[in-house]
Design an enzyme around this catalytic site. Structure first.
Site, short mmCIF file in Angstrom:
data_model
loop_
_atom_site.label_atom_id
_atom_site.label_comp_id
_atom_site.label_asym_id
_atom_site.label_seq_id
_atom_site.Cartn_x
_atom_site.Cartn_y
_atom_site.Cartn_z
N GLY A 129 0.84 -1.20 0.00
CA GLY A 129 0.00 0.00 0.00
C GLY A 129 0.87 1.25 0.00
O GLY A 129 1.86 1.30 0.72
N ARG A 185 19.37 11.14 -3.56
CA ARG A 185 20.31 12.25 -3.40
C ARG A 185 21.55 11.81 -2.61
O ARG A 185 22.68 12.18 -2.96
CB ARG A 185 19.61 13.43 -2.69
CG ARG A 185 18.55 14.11 -3.56
CD ARG A 185 19.16 15.23 -4.39
NE ARG A 185 18.28 15.69 -5.45
CZ ARG A 185 17.40 16.71 -5.36
NH1 ARG A 185 17.28 17.37 -4.22
NH2 ARG A 185 16.67 17.05 -6.39
N ARG A 216 1.10 -4.90 -5.69
CA ARG A 216 1.20 -6.16 -4.93
C ARG A 216 1.48 -7.24 -5.97
O ARG A 216 0.80 -7.30 -6.99
CB ARG A 216 -0.09 -6.42 -4.15
CG ARG A 216 -0.37 -5.30 -3.15
CD ARG A 216 -1.51 -5.63 -2.21
NE ARG A 216 -2.07 -4.42 -1.65
CZ ARG A 216 -1.66 -3.86 -0.51
NH1 ARG A 216 -0.72 -4.42 0.21
NH2 ARG A 216 -2.22 -2.75 -0.07
N ASP A 234 5.29 -4.73 6.12
CA ASP A 234 5.97 -5.96 6.55
C ASP A 234 5.98 -7.04 5.47
O ASP A 234 6.94 -7.81 5.37
CB ASP A 234 5.41 -6.49 7.89
CG ASP A 234 3.92 -6.74 7.86
OD1 ASP A 234 3.27 -6.37 6.85
OD2 ASP A 234 3.40 -7.30 8.83
N SER A 292 6.26 -6.48 2.17
CA SER A 292 7.33 -6.09 1.25
C SER A 292 8.70 -6.38 1.86
O SER A 292 9.62 -6.84 1.17
CB SER A 292 7.24 -4.59 0.94
OG SER A 292 5.97 -4.29 0.43
N THR A 307 4.59 2.49 5.62
CA THR A 307 3.21 2.04 5.77
C THR A 307 2.48 2.96 6.73
O THR A 307 3.07 3.40 7.73
CB THR A 307 3.13 0.58 6.28
OG1 THR A 307 1.77 0.28 6.62
CG2 THR A 307 3.99 0.34 7.51
N ILE A 308 1.21 3.24 6.42
CA ILE A 308 0.47 4.13 7.32
C ILE A 308 0.09 3.43 8.63
O ILE A 308 -0.30 4.08 9.58
CB ILE A 308 -0.82 4.69 6.65
CG1 ILE A 308 -1.80 3.58 6.31
CG2 ILE A 308 -0.46 5.51 5.42
CD1 ILE A 308 -3.18 4.10 5.91
N ASP A 309 0.23 2.10 8.66
CA ASP A 309 -0.30 1.33 9.80
C ASP A 309 0.55 1.40 11.06
O ASP A 309 0.07 1.08 12.15
CB ASP A 309 -0.48 -0.14 9.41
CG ASP A 309 -1.51 -0.31 8.31
OD1 ASP A 309 -2.42 0.54 8.23
OD2 ASP A 309 -1.40 -1.26 7.51
N ASP A 346 2.65 -0.67 12.10
CA ASP A 346 2.56 -1.98 12.75
C ASP A 346 3.81 -2.83 12.52
O ASP A 346 3.75 -4.05 12.55
CB ASP A 346 1.31 -2.72 12.22
CG ASP A 346 1.36 -2.91 10.70
OD1 ASP A 346 2.27 -2.36 10.04
OD2 ASP A 346 0.48 -3.62 10.17
N ARG A 399 -6.36 -3.20 10.46
CA ARG A 399 -6.99 -4.52 10.42
C ARG A 399 -6.65 -5.32 11.66
O ARG A 399 -7.51 -5.89 12.31
CB ARG A 399 -6.53 -5.28 9.18
CG ARG A 399 -7.47 -5.06 8.02
CD ARG A 399 -7.06 -5.87 6.82
NE ARG A 399 -6.74 -4.97 5.74
CZ ARG A 399 -5.69 -5.08 4.94
NH1 ARG A 399 -4.85 -6.07 5.09
NH2 ARG A 399 -5.49 -4.22 3.98
N GLU A 421 -10.87 -0.64 11.62
CA GLU A 421 -11.65 -1.46 10.68
C GLU A 421 -11.73 -2.94 11.05
O GLU A 421 -12.72 -3.60 10.75
CB GLU A 421 -11.09 -1.32 9.26
CG GLU A 421 -9.67 -1.88 9.13
CD GLU A 421 -9.06 -1.65 7.75
OE1 GLU A 421 -7.84 -1.52 7.67
OE2 GLU A 421 -9.80 -1.62 6.77
N ILE A 450 -8.96 7.64 1.77
CA ILE A 450 -8.62 9.05 2.03
C ILE A 450 -7.37 9.12 2.92
O ILE A 450 -6.53 10.00 2.78
CB ILE A 450 -9.81 9.75 2.72
CG1 ILE A 450 -10.88 10.05 1.68
CG2 ILE A 450 -9.38 11.02 3.45
CD1 ILE A 450 -12.14 10.64 2.25
P1 ATP Z 1 0.89 -2.55 3.59
O1 ATP Z 1 0.49 -3.56 4.63
O2 ATP Z 1 1.21 -1.22 4.15
O3 ATP Z 1 -0.05 -2.50 2.43
P2 ATP Z 1 2.84 -4.54 2.80
O4 ATP Z 1 4.21 -4.42 2.23
O5 ATP Z 1 2.73 -5.31 4.09
O6 ATP Z 1 2.28 -3.05 2.94
P3 ATP Z 1 1.66 -6.70 1.29
O7 ATP Z 1 0.52 -6.70 0.34
O8 ATP Z 1 1.58 -7.61 2.48
O9 ATP Z 1 1.86 -5.17 1.72
O10 ATP Z 1 3.01 -7.09 0.52
C1 ATP Z 1 3.42 -6.36 -0.63
C2 ATP Z 1 4.15 -7.26 -1.56
O11 ATP Z 1 5.32 -7.79 -0.92
C3 ATP Z 1 3.40 -8.50 -2.02
O12 ATP Z 1 2.49 -8.23 -3.06
C4 ATP Z 1 4.54 -9.39 -2.47
O13 ATP Z 1 5.04 -8.96 -3.72
C5 ATP Z 1 5.59 -9.10 -1.40
N1 ATP Z 1 5.45 -10.07 -0.32
C6 ATP Z 1 4.56 -10.06 0.69
N2 ATP Z 1 4.69 -11.15 1.47
C7 ATP Z 1 5.68 -11.89 0.90
C8 ATP Z 1 6.27 -13.16 1.21
N3 ATP Z 1 5.88 -13.89 2.26
N4 ATP Z 1 7.25 -13.60 0.42
C9 ATP Z 1 7.68 -12.87 -0.63
N5 ATP Z 1 7.15 -11.68 -0.99
C10 ATP Z 1 6.17 -11.20 -0.23
#
Ligand code: ATP
Length: 334
Positions: free
Chosen positions: A23, A37, A84, A115, A117, A138-140, A142, A184, A236, A265
């Site tokens: 996100g 930079r 994603r 987490d 990513s 991340t805005i969360d 967490d 969540r 949520e 938003i």
């Molecule tokens: P946010 O929770 O703020 O949206 P996030 O990074 O936790 O951010 P996710 O949708 O969980 O968002 O993960 C983003 C991307 O990171 C996934 O679409 C995938 O490409 C990669 N990713 C997530 N989990 C794994 C995993 N277990 N192994 C490899 N890649 C992962």
């Protein structure tokens, strides 16, 4: 301002790549700017990868210059786009991603995201030896090991501004509003937004929701003339539709609240000064950590000190709401 670790350059880094994933979060752009930079200042070439891991596995990247990051510090979202990418969860796809980076002579990858990513970045490093540095975007808020994440402060302030407006209507029509904010698994955003907005109640996943108690308290405040209107901030929770279900249950107990879901938003908008400074420091420090020979870490902040957190710990441990903060918030906001 933050206290920065003193790092000694140990390693020659020639070329790095950067991506944003998951996100989007306000502050990703200042983080990209900080990385680019600082790297260029140290004579390191930078490739910007488009659309997160999707762009990495399709070799969609281009060199970045100082002017590529001009005039972006105030912009929400991410100039590199985010995505994603389910395919990146497969080891063979990560192996081919490493080949793409090696073929371009890229020494290291900087990943800005949540987490999920950062889990992907850790696996890439462990399986292929590609050096990685993560930034918590991340805005969360967490992510384990860091007090703050890039985007959290902006998201709280955005929700706050919306609630201040909703309160005008709540007051004029003598109603209660259930305002749903993101969160969540945890109530980080809800607790901060609720406290700052002076919410009458804050409902978070960490505590069971007692409909009868809430309804009785609303009715008692109305009878006493102390609460004909108000704001109830709701995180949520894990299942969609929680706030509408709560409103329905409260109706069945004689209340008539309105629902407002803030939703996306909260993700957009210009980053606050706080997030711009945090993101810039973390971005520039990512380059310093690489030069000092660090890898497989996230740049975090604890008690105002920028520090390194092993990516393995982020995956292994869950960050929980401070129980004392939760208790304090619930004393003031029920
Ligand atoms: P946010 O929770 O703020 O949206 P996030 O990074 O936790 O951010 P996710 O949708 O969980 O968002 O993960 C983003 C991307 O990171 C996934 O679409 C995938 O490409 C990669 N990713 C997530 N989990 C794994 C995993 N277990 N192994 C490899 N890649 C992962």
């Amino acid at each position: 301002m933050y206290t920065l670790p003193s790092l000694t350059a140990q390693k020659s880094v020639r070329s790095i790549a950067i991506l944003t994933s998951g996100g989007d979060a306000p502050g990703m752009n200042p983080a990209i700017r900080g990385v680019v930079r600082a790297a260029l200042h140290q004579g390191i070439e930078v490739f910007g990868i488009n659309r997160g891991y999707s762009g990495l596995i399709s070799d969609d990247m281009a060199p970045m210059s100082s002017s590529s990051v001009s005039n972006i510090v105030q912009r929400g979202g991410t100039i590199l786009k985010s995505d994603r990418c389910e395919a990146f969860k497969k080891p063979d796809v990560r192996a081919s991603a490493a080949e793409i980076l090696r073929a371009r002579g890229i020494d290291a990858l900087v990943v800005i995201g949540g987490d999920g990513s950062l889990t992907g970045a850790h696996l890439l490093q462990q399986e292929t030896g590609i050096e990685v540095i993560g930034l918590p975007g991340t805005i969360d808020n967490d992510i384990f090991g860091t007090d703050d994440t890039i985007g959290f402060d902006t998201a709280v302030n955005t929700a706050l501004e919306a609630i201040d407006r909703i309160r005008d209507t709540a007051s004029s029509h003598e109603r209660h509003f259930l305002v749903e904010v993101m969160g969540r698994a945890s109530g980080f955003i809800a607790i901060h937004v609720g406290m700052a907005a002076g919410a009458e109640m804050i409902l978070v996943p960490e505590r069971a929701i007692e409909i009868e108690r809430i309804s009785e308290e609303l009715a008692a405040a109305r009878r006493a003339g102390t609460g004909s209107s108000g704001i109830i901030v709701v995180a949520e929770g894990p299942e969609p539709g929680l706030t509408y279900r709560l409103a329905q249950q409260l109706k069945e107990h004689g209340q008539d609240p309105r629902v407002c879901i803030l939703g996306h938003i909260q993700r957009g908008g210009s980053p606050t000064g706080h997030d711009r400074v945090l993101a810039t420091c973390m971005g520039a420090m990512a380059v310093s950590y690489l030069g000092a020979g660090y890898s497989d870490i996230m740049v975090g902040v604890r008690d105002g000190q920028i520090l390194d957190v092993p990516l393995e710990d982020i995956i292994r441990f869950r960050k929980g709401l401070d129980p004392t903060l939760l208790e304090l918030a619930l004393q003031v906001h029920r």
